[in-house]
Write a protein that holds these residues in place. Structure first.
Motif, PDB file in Angstrom:
ATOM      1  N   PRO A 235       0.812  -1.227   0.000  1.00 28.77           N
ATOM      2  CA  PRO A 235       0.000   0.000   0.000  1.00 28.77           C
ATOM      3  C   PRO A 235       0.842   1.272   0.000  1.00 28.77           C
ATOM      4  N   SER A 236       2.001   1.239   0.653  1.00 28.51           N
ATOM      5  CA  SER A 236       2.830   2.436   0.730  1.00 28.51           C
ATOM      6  C   SER A 236       3.421   2.800  -0.621  1.00 28.51           C
ATOM      7  N   THR A 239      -0.459   3.400  -3.436  1.00 25.28           N
ATOM      8  CA  THR A 239      -1.329   4.548  -3.177  1.00 25.28           C
ATOM      9  C   THR A 239      -0.610   5.855  -3.492  1.00 25.28           C
ATOM     10  N   THR A 240       0.691   5.894  -3.196  1.00 25.76           N
ATOM     11  CA  THR A 240       1.462   7.106  -3.464  1.00 25.76           C
ATOM     12  C   THR A 240       1.699   7.299  -4.950  1.00 25.76           C
ATOM     13  N   VAL A 276      -7.053  12.985  -4.149  1.00 26.83           N
ATOM     14  CA  VAL A 276      -7.448  11.648  -3.695  1.00 26.83           C
ATOM     15  C   VAL A 276      -8.959  11.454  -3.794  1.00 26.83           C
ATOM     16  N   SER A 280      -9.590   8.476  -6.730  1.00 19.27           N
ATOM     17  CA  SER A 280      -9.278   7.658  -5.559  1.00 19.27           C
ATOM     18  C   SER A 280      -8.309   6.536  -5.924  1.00 19.27           C
ATOM     19  N   TYR A 310     -15.167   2.953  -2.462  1.00 25.09           N
ATOM     20  CA  TYR A 310     -14.595   4.238  -2.059  1.00 25.09           C
ATOM     21  C   TYR A 310     -14.655   5.250  -3.203  1.00 25.09           C
ATOM     22  N   PHE A 338      -8.827   6.752   1.170  1.00 26.69           N
ATOM     23  CA  PHE A 338      -7.952   5.819   1.876  1.00 26.69           C
ATOM     24  C   PHE A 338      -8.744   4.939   2.843  1.00 26.69           C
ATOM     25  N   CYS A 345      -6.345   3.183   5.564  1.00 25.91           N
ATOM     26  CA  CYS A 345      -4.995   2.873   5.087  1.00 25.91           C
ATOM     27  C   CYS A 345      -3.933   3.414   6.042  1.00 25.91           C
ATOM     28  N   GLN A 348      -1.438   6.093   4.607  1.00 28.02           N
ATOM     29  CA  GLN A 348      -1.914   7.340   4.007  1.00 28.02           C
ATOM     30  C   GLN A 348      -1.089   8.552   4.433  1.00 28.02           C
ATOM     31  N   ARG A 352       0.559  11.077   1.800  1.00 24.12           N
ATOM     32  CA  ARG A 352       0.362  12.534   1.844  1.00 24.12           C
ATOM     33  C   ARG A 352       1.702  13.261   1.888  1.00 24.12           C
TER      34      ARG A 352
END
Length: 397
Positions: A235-236, A239-240, A276, A280, A310, A338, A345, A348, A352
């Motif tokens: 996820p790190s 998502t980024t 986001v 999303s 989401y 997130f 998450c 998140q 950010r």
């Protein structure tokens, strides 16, 4: 009194087809128009496409369980056992505590200067090179320079991380071709994580080293470590990558918004939230209903699965003014991009931090962002992001 799914509005299109993954928003709108709960005939799932019901479901861990898996297929739910994503209650809290403390604001503050410096260096290099792929050279390069070191992943064994991480999300959709072809890569990542733990070739001072110390002290079983490493790293990264590449695309195609951000950099936190919300990174996950339940008057049977969308909730006309308009002046902090609640998450904050660092570096150095060739979108059951985004960064004079 339980109502058969035929009493619930039915949607017969496949929201996980290639075409729907590439252009999901017409499907989400159709689902929202049908009602607060919709039966997905192709996948035998109840979908929750509207914001209010989505947030309510995510915040009710007692009725809507993650501990039986959050995938839309049973074999991925079995494979993801041992992760924080696939756990509830005290078990979830214990696992999350083992990894999330490294992602808390206080811990992330120590990374701030380094992340800022890396972002500036990447932007400077992109300017020197002229045309770059914003996904590979900016959106991916930054988290790939930060996350593996935090996890402690062996430096000489990172070539497959992006493919493996994407696969760990892809298998969480339905049992379609996307998920099936991702399964070998996901298994490969799990086997490699087990080997890393077995051989202990991790970076000192990293999350992995900390977890192995907990194993030595008897506070953690060795077999629990590999899923937790995957829990943190996948996820790190994704998502980024999604957030940064979406930011570059949105500001390139909306130069008025880019000019506004340059003139009012105090809008940067707003901008990250709006990015986001508008694109999303996560489409949605399922929850299993523990007991017979009701969502806005719709009765759902115990044991059924609910797909919490989401990305649809973040475009819900009932919650947002002009939801299909990207505007960094929006107060979009309540988005569910997130997730929300106990299973929001954990990465998140890092997403950010890195997205903000990249945008700050761009604000300081770049007058405008130009798309120089047709962008392409990645096809993934869960992650929404660009595959390629050829851009030219025009420096400020």
């Amino acid at each position: 009194m339980f109502r058969h799914p035929t009493a619930v509005p039915v949607y017969r299109s496949d929201i996980y087809s290639r075409a729907a993954l590439l252009d999901p928003y017409p499907h989400y709108r159709a689902l929202r128009d049908l009602g607060p709960v919709v039966w997905l005939a192709r996948h035998r799932l109840y979908a929750v496409p509207r914001y209010a019901e989505c947030k309510e479901t995510l915040r009710d861990d007692g009725r809507y369980l993650s501990g039986h898996g959050v995938a839309a297929n049973p074999w991925a739910n079995r494979l993801s056992r041992g992760t924080t994503l696939n756990s509830d209650g005290a078990d979830h809290d214990r696992r999350r505590k083992l990894v999330a403390h490294r992602l808390m604001p206080r811990a992330l503050r120590t990374l701030g200067d380094d992340v800022d410096a890396r972002a500036r260096a990447l932007v400077d290099d992109a300017v020197r090179r002229g045309t770059v792929d914003a996904v590979a050279d900016l959106a991916t390069a930054l988290p790939l320079a930060v996350v593996p070191d935090l996890v402690g992943w062996p430096p000489d064994e990172r070539g497959d991380l992006l493919h493996w991480a994407a696969a760990t999300f892809d298998i969480l959709g339905p049992a379609n071709w996307q998920a099936l072809k991702a399964l070998p890569r996901s298994l490969h990542m799990l086997r490699f994580a087990r080997r890393v733990v077995r051989e202990r070739n991790v970076l000192p001072g990293s999350l992995a080293a900390e977890l192995l110390t907990a194993v030595d002290e008897g506070g953690l079983a060795a077999e629990e470590v590999p899923p937790l490493l995957i829990d943190y790293i996948a996820p790190s990264l994704d998502t980024t990558i999604s957030a940064i590449s979406s930011a570059l695309y949105l500001f390139a195609t909306r130069p008025d918004q880019w000019q506004l951000l340059k003139e009012e950099p105090s809008l940067l936190p707003n901008a990250v939230n709006e990015i986001v919300r508008f694109e999303s990174p996560l489409r949605g996950f399922t929850r299993k209903i523990l007991h017979e339940s009701t969502i806005d008057g719709t009765h759902l049977p115990a044991g059924a699965r609910v797909l919490v969308l989401y990305a649809s909730a973040n475009r819900d006309e009932r919650e947002w003014d002009a939801p299909d308009v990207f505007d960094i002046r929006n107060n979009a902090g309540r988005h569910v991009g997130f997730g929300s609640g106990a299973h929001a998450c954990a990465g998140q904050g890092l997403a950010r931090l890195e997205t903000t660092a990249m945008l700050q570096a761009l604000i300081e150095r770049i007058d405008r962002i130009e798309i120089v060739a047709e962008p392409t979108w990645a096809v993934n059951n869960i992650i929404r992001r660009h595959e390629h985004l050829p851009v030219k960064l025009i420096p400020a004079t």
